[in-house]
Structures are given as C-alpha cells and as structure tokens.
Design a protein around this motif. Structure first.
Motif, PDB file in Angstrom:
ATOM      1  N   ASN A  99       0.726  -1.164  -0.067  1.00 25.72           N
ATOM      2  CA  ASN A  99      -0.027  -0.069  -0.005  1.00 25.72           C
ATOM      3  C   ASN A  99       0.942   1.228  -0.113  1.00 25.72           C
ATOM      4  O   ASN A  99       1.812   1.317   0.696  1.00 25.72           O
ATOM      5  CB  ASN A  99      -0.949  -0.032   1.366  1.00 25.72           C
ATOM      6  CG  ASN A  99      -1.883  -1.061   1.173  1.00 25.72           C
ATOM      7  OD1 ASN A  99      -2.844  -0.980   0.802  1.00 25.72           O
ATOM      8  ND2 ASN A  99      -1.704  -2.292   1.986  1.00 25.72           N
ATOM      9  N   SER A 132      -6.036   2.558  -3.560  1.00 27.80           N
ATOM     10  CA  SER A 132      -7.250   2.492  -3.105  1.00 27.80           C
ATOM     11  C   SER A 132      -8.292   3.195  -4.081  1.00 27.80           C
ATOM     12  O   SER A 132      -7.931   4.117  -4.480  1.00 27.80           O
ATOM     13  CB  SER A 132      -7.366   3.100  -1.425  1.00 27.80           C
ATOM     14  OG  SER A 132      -8.872   3.112  -1.191  1.00 27.80           O
ATOM     15  N   GLN A 135      -9.218   6.788  -3.250  1.00 26.41           N
ATOM     16  CA  GLN A 135      -8.382   7.996  -3.229  1.00 26.41           C
ATOM     17  C   GLN A 135      -8.361   8.881  -4.451  1.00 26.41           C
ATOM     18  O   GLN A 135      -7.997   8.374  -5.445  1.00 26.41           O
ATOM     19  CB  GLN A 135      -7.048   7.118  -2.915  1.00 26.41           C
ATOM     20  CG  GLN A 135      -6.709   6.429  -1.659  1.00 26.41           C
ATOM     21  CD  GLN A 135      -5.394   5.364  -1.574  1.00 26.41           C
ATOM     22  OE1 GLN A 135      -4.818   5.645  -2.652  1.00 26.41           O
ATOM     23  NE2 GLN A 135      -5.017   4.866  -0.425  1.00 26.41           N
ATOM     24  N   ASP A 160      -7.497  -1.485  -4.825  1.00 25.88           N
ATOM     25  CA  ASP A 160      -7.652  -1.819  -3.486  1.00 25.88           C
ATOM     26  C   ASP A 160      -9.331  -1.172  -3.141  1.00 25.88           C
ATOM     27  O   ASP A 160      -9.577  -0.368  -3.676  1.00 25.88           O
ATOM     28  CB  ASP A 160      -6.651  -1.487  -2.386  1.00 25.88           C
ATOM     29  CG  ASP A 160      -7.097  -2.023  -1.026  1.00 25.88           C
ATOM     30  OD1 ASP A 160      -7.958  -3.144  -1.162  1.00 25.88           O
ATOM     31  OD2 ASP A 160      -6.409  -1.626  -0.113  1.00 25.88           O
ATOM     32  N   ASP A 161      -9.795  -1.929  -2.239  1.00 22.32           N
ATOM     33  CA  ASP A 161     -11.308  -1.363  -1.705  1.00 22.32           C
ATOM     34  C   ASP A 161     -12.112  -1.322  -2.938  1.00 22.32           C
ATOM     35  O   ASP A 161     -13.118  -0.457  -2.925  1.00 22.32           O
ATOM     36  CB  ASP A 161     -11.258  -0.168  -0.993  1.00 22.32           C
ATOM     37  CG  ASP A 161     -10.034  -0.114   0.301  1.00 22.32           C
ATOM     38  OD1 ASP A 161      -9.298   0.814   0.178  1.00 22.32           O
ATOM     39  OD2 ASP A 161     -10.333  -0.959   0.932  1.00 22.32           O
ATOM     40  N   ASP A 183     -13.987  -5.395  -1.453  1.00 22.88           N
ATOM     41  CA  ASP A 183     -13.722  -4.759  -0.135  1.00 22.88           C
ATOM     42  C   ASP A 183     -14.797  -5.772   0.627  1.00 22.88           C
ATOM     43  O   ASP A 183     -15.485  -6.580   0.259  1.00 22.88           O
ATOM     44  CB  ASP A 183     -14.217  -3.471   0.032  1.00 22.88           C
ATOM     45  CG  ASP A 183     -14.440  -2.942   1.376  1.00 22.88           C
ATOM     46  OD1 ASP A 183     -15.408  -3.146   2.064  1.00 22.88           O
ATOM     47  OD2 ASP A 183     -13.143  -2.387   1.624  1.00 22.88           O
TER      48      ASP A 183
END
Length: 602
Positions: A99, A132, A135, A160-161, A183
């Motif tokens: 990350n 993410s 983001q 991600d997510d 997620d």
C-alpha cells in the motif's frame, strides 16, 4: 490508552526514531481460492498502538503533521521488503502487495522505490502496488505517470477497496490494473445474500473478460470462502486463511485447509457453442407481470394456468425484480382468511411483495456465466435471462440440470486425472480459437520437463508424478484461470493459450514461473544429487551419462494482432520445431513469431 491527537506535532527526527524502534511489518497471505497455495503477501504496518495511536491511519496523519511522512513511508517500505525477502527466500513466484499512502502518490519517485526494492534483491515483477479506489489522488496526472512508470518496470497494480467510493474505471479501461481487491463490505454476509452474490459474481465475470485477477478481502468463515469460490474469485485473503503475522519465518507455502473443504471443481469446456444453444432452447418465454400488479390478480393467473410454477416480476423499466413462486401464493389461496388478505386494499399486497431474488444473466453471456450464477444461488428456482438488461426468458433449475450433467460427462472424458487440467480435446479447441483473426497478440505456449526420463528412471513413477503435479501448480500460479487457458497434453507436456498480453510481460511471467519451478523441484532430488547438481542415468540410446537437475523448458509461438485465420495444424508444427530449440537454450526458452503471420505482413 491509544489516542489520535496529532498536535502539537512531534519533531520529525524523534518521531522517526520511535517509529524505527517500535514499528514492524506484518504479512498476510493472499492465496489461490482453488488450491490454498500462497500467491502473495500484503504488507501491513504493526506497532501503532505502542507509539500511542489508535490506528495506522492516525499514525500516518501524525507523520504528515510532523512533516516526516516521506521518511515514515520509506521506513515502512524497507521493513516490508525485508519481511517479504525473509518469507519467500528469494523465490520469484510470489508477490508483495504494498500500500502506498495517497498523499504521497502525486510526488512518488518510481526510481527511488525501485532502488529500495532492488536493495533487498527483490525484482520489480514481484511488487504489486495497491491503490485504494476511494483515493482521489489516484487519478492526478502525476500519479498516473508514476504508476505507469512502475508498471513499465514490471510492477503490477491492484485496485484496493474495489466497490467503495468512486470507481476507478479509467484504470480498468486503459488496462493499467492487474488485480481488483473486493472490499470486505461485499464479503460479509455473502453466503446468505443473493444480491451480494450477484454483485460479486458480476465483478468476477467482468474481471475475467478484462484479464484481471479478483481478490476477495476479509474472508473470515468457511461459508464466505465457499461463496467466493462459487462467485468466481481467483484469490482470497482474510482471517479464515490466516491472520497477519510478524512471525515471518513460520509462514507456510500453502494453506491446505482451503482445499480440504472446497466442493468439486466446476467443469470447463472450451467448445461452448452447443451448450449455449442448449440453454437458450431450454429457456421458457414466460409472460411477465409488473411489480405493482395486485396479489389477487396474480393469484388468479396461477389459478387459471395450473402448469405455471413461477412468474417473472419486472420493474417499470422492464428490468427483472425476481420470481414469484406459485407455492408461495398457494398458502394464501387455500387458507381460511388468505384470499381475504390478498384482496385487502389497505394492505396493498402486490407482486413485488412476493418476488424472490434469483440470478439474472445476459443471454449472450454464455453457458459458463449462467451456470456460475446458478451455482452461486443454489436455492433459486432458476435463472432469468435478459437482453440489454431487459427480461427475455426464464431458465428453470430443471432445464439447467441436464446441461450440468453433460458438462460433467465431457470433463470426465477429457480431464487429466493427475492434474485436473483439460486434455487434448479442449486444447485442440483452444488452438482453433487462437488461430482465428484477432486484434490482440496471441500466444501458444508449450511446456515440458528437461531430462524427465532420467529423473523418472532414477526416482520412480511416484516422484515423477509429483514433478508433473508441481509443474501444473506453478503454471496455475503464473497463469490464473481467466488470464489463460491451461491444458495437460500428457506425461510432462503442458499447453497454455493466452491473448492480449504484451510480449514483455509474458516473458517476465515465464521467467518467474520457470525459476520458481526450478527452485521448488530441487527438493524432489535426493540430497547427494542436489549437492552434486546432477543425477546419473541413461539417455534414450542407453548410454550412461550425467543429467542436470529438473528444469522446465518453454516454447512460445506468437501470433501478432490482425493475423489472418491460420491452419491450427501448421501452427502446431511451428511450435514443435521451437520445442527442440528450447531444450538446447541455456535459459530453456524458445520464442518465435509465426511464419504465417510474417507471410501476411509481407
């Protein structure tokens, strides 16, 4: 007690000194859903509580306030790289999912990140950067340039997510992502929630068509794991697999408890035309009703048509809302006060109240997608087929069962009993597909084991079978289902068919796979042979000689974009010639461009 107060800021030097003393990198495995074998590790920061913060996010916010976020990020990265190096022992077939703080993305220095990575002996191809989905900095121009530079160096990119926030569909459309991480929100309650099942299976289907790998995050129970498997996820991560740990040396290469509970594998059949036609022919064009139709009128319809078991319910825009079962209304119709309840205008019972959710699939999506959706909702009465999102027909469970039965019979006839991979019938069908004209590059890849006869003669068939299984395992890791077709020709010969992948990316993937197999195969040899780096035996002429330890060779035939339809037999002959070259190559790799494609270009 941990707190999140970040003012007044601590001096940067003191902050970083405490961080270096108290923070650690934990790794959490990300494993193949079908085998439990480790595909990669996500690096997670631990020690924030010891520094007095309630969460990693609070710690990062404090670092930003102290103007030392860059320094903290560098420290955390170095800890992650060291932990990953220890966990993998330098193997190249496992990824590190890292990350990056979104506040640093716009000013990310790819060269510096790669330098830190290289300092630990980790190639760029082993790094997967996680961005993410919520983001907003992820789509700033500078961020895009930095991520493109990392991907150009061989790193991979994971969203991600996924499913939260504003979807980064541009990254998908432009082919800049390799993984999507679903997620935990969509995983919690998944086994009992048809809507979540449909969302997840739809995301998995989309990912397969785009050549992406789907990671289900936050899998905490066996039921959630099985639901992710049924939905078509490729990889899983969560407490059910393993918790994050700082005991890096104790991490195993696989988690067999996953394989022990998984149901029988669904059958793959490459020639789907007949199956698709069979499903469409079996679909019933049942008249549908609007969701605001009164329950009394709906009951009267079932009464007038006793052969009708279910009735599709549509929204005003024609999209399916589910199926009403005759047996559901029957309980009202034959009870003392049931009909009165249905007639009661103050209660306003409509078809919407009795509609039960069921899988909804586009009719042109193919038999695989229909069967996957049906399998993900085993209690459903059937599958609703749509065209452009509008209701078309209903496939009952009764109509689906014969297709499943035929599929099982076909797989039993063509599947390798040793590796579980499709056999020569499916391989031939895939080669015919890849031989068709296309606008993307395609690759025919053949793999076999060098000096396998000598190995088999020395150690016996059981260890020889294990070597074959080991090669199949590494091929599956490097070419997950959805990214490539894998087949077992027989013996130690395997086939992979790919399309759309860049040549450089395929070369890197092959190098990682072959290196990883060679390292793992060393353990199959006896100690004395491992120490000597060779085995003694007899060649095919019966002459005694020494042979190197087991390695995998690969012959790749590239079909460039826009090549005309080619004769599959001629392509097979070209690959056969490359196989001999691969055996003699120091890197055990032969790569050629089809002469048929070159002839067309000329």
């Amino acid at each position: 007690m941990p707190h999140e107060t970040i003012s007044p800021p601590e001096p940067a030097e003191a902050f970083l000194a405490r961080a270096a003393a108290l923070l650690q990198s934990a790794l959490q495995p990300i494993v193949e859903v079908s085998t439990g074998r480790v595909h990669g590790y996500e690096a997670l920061m631990r020690g924030h509580a010891q520094m007095g913060f309630a969460s990693p996010a609070a710690l990062l916010a404090a670092a930003a306030a102290a103007d030392c976020l860059d320094g903290l990020e560098a420290l955390v990265q170095q800890q992650a790289f060291a932990a990953f190096r220890t966990a993998t022992g330098g193997r190249l077939d496992t990824l590190l999912f890292l990350n990056l703080d979104p506040r640093l993305l716009p000013r990310l220095d790819p060269a510096e990140l790669l330098r830190r990575l290289s300092a630990f002996g980790i190639p760029a191809s082993a790094l997967c950067v996680e961005v993410s989905e919520h983001q907003h900095d992820a789509e700033e121009p500078a961020t895009g340039v930095a991520l493109a530079a990392l991907r150009g160096a061989g790193c991979r990119l994971a969203l991600d997510d996924f499913g939260l926030g504003a979807a980064r569909l541009s990254l998908l459309a432009e082919g800049r992502a390799d993984y999507i991480k679903i997620d935990r929100f969509f995983i919690a309650g998944l086994p009992d929630d048809p809507r979540r099942q449909l969302i997840l299976s739809g995301l998995a289907a989309m990912a397969r068509r785009l050549g992406l790998t789907v990671v289900a995050e936050g899998v905490e129970t066996s039921a959630e794991y099985l639901a992710c498997l049924a939905a078509g996820c490729d990889l899983v991560q969560g407490y059910f697999v393993a918790r994050p740990t700082t005991s890096i040396a104790a991490l195993p290469p696989a988690y067999p408890h996953l394989a022990e509970i998984r149901p029988p594998r669904y059958i793959r059949n490459e020639d789907r035309a007949q199956e698709n036609a069979q499903l469409l022919a079996a679909a019933e064009r049942l008249p549908a009703v609007q969701e605001d139709l009164t329950a009394e009128v709906l009951f009267a319809r079932f009464w007038a048509e006793p052969e009708l078991d279910v009735c599709p319910v549509l929204a005003a825009d024609g999209t399916p809302q589910g199926l009403v079962h005759e047996r559901t209304l029957r309980a009202y119709g034959y009870s003392l006060f049931g009909r009165a309840l249905l007639r009661n205008r103050s209660l306003r019972y409509t078809a919407r109240h009795f509609a039960q959710a069921c899988p909804v699939v586009e009719a042109d999506a193919g038999a695989d997608r229909v069967l996957e959706a049906f399998a993900a909702a085993p209690n459903a009465a059937g599958v609703i087929l749509t065209r452009s999102g509008r209701y078309l027909a209903v496939l009952s469970a009764k109509a689906l069962l014969p297709v499943l039965h035929e599929r099982r019979l076909r797989q039993a006839r063509d599947q390798s009993p040793l590796t579980g991979l499709p056999g020569n019938l499916s391989i031939a069908a895939r080669i015919e597909t890849l031989a068709l004209a296309a606008t993307v590059p395609r690759y025919l890849c053949y793999f076999d084991l060098n000096n396998f006869k000598a190995f088999n003669d020395r150690y016996g068939f059981r260890r020889g079978d294990r070597a074959i299984e080991l090669l199949a395992e590494h091929l599956r890791r490097s070419f997950p289902e959805g990214q490539a077709f894998l087949g077992h020709i027989g013996g130690d010969d395997f086939f992979a068919g790919l399309e759309g992948l860049a040549g450089g990316a395929l070369r890197r993937r092959l190098a990682c796979m072959m290196s990883g197999f060679a390292d793992a195969a060393t353990a199959l040899h006896d100690g004395a042979d491992r120490e000597a780096g060779r085995i003694s035996g007899h060649d095919r002429s019966g002459l005694a000689r020494n042979f190197p330890l087991l390695r995998c060779s690969a012959a790749v035939l590239e079909l460039p974009p826009r090549a005309f339809d080619a004769d599959p037999d001629l392509l097979a002959a070209e690959v056969a010639a490359l196989k001999a070259v691969a055996k003699a190559d120091p890197d055990c790799l032969a790569w050629g461009v089809s002469s048929l494609a070159r002839a067309e270009a000329g």
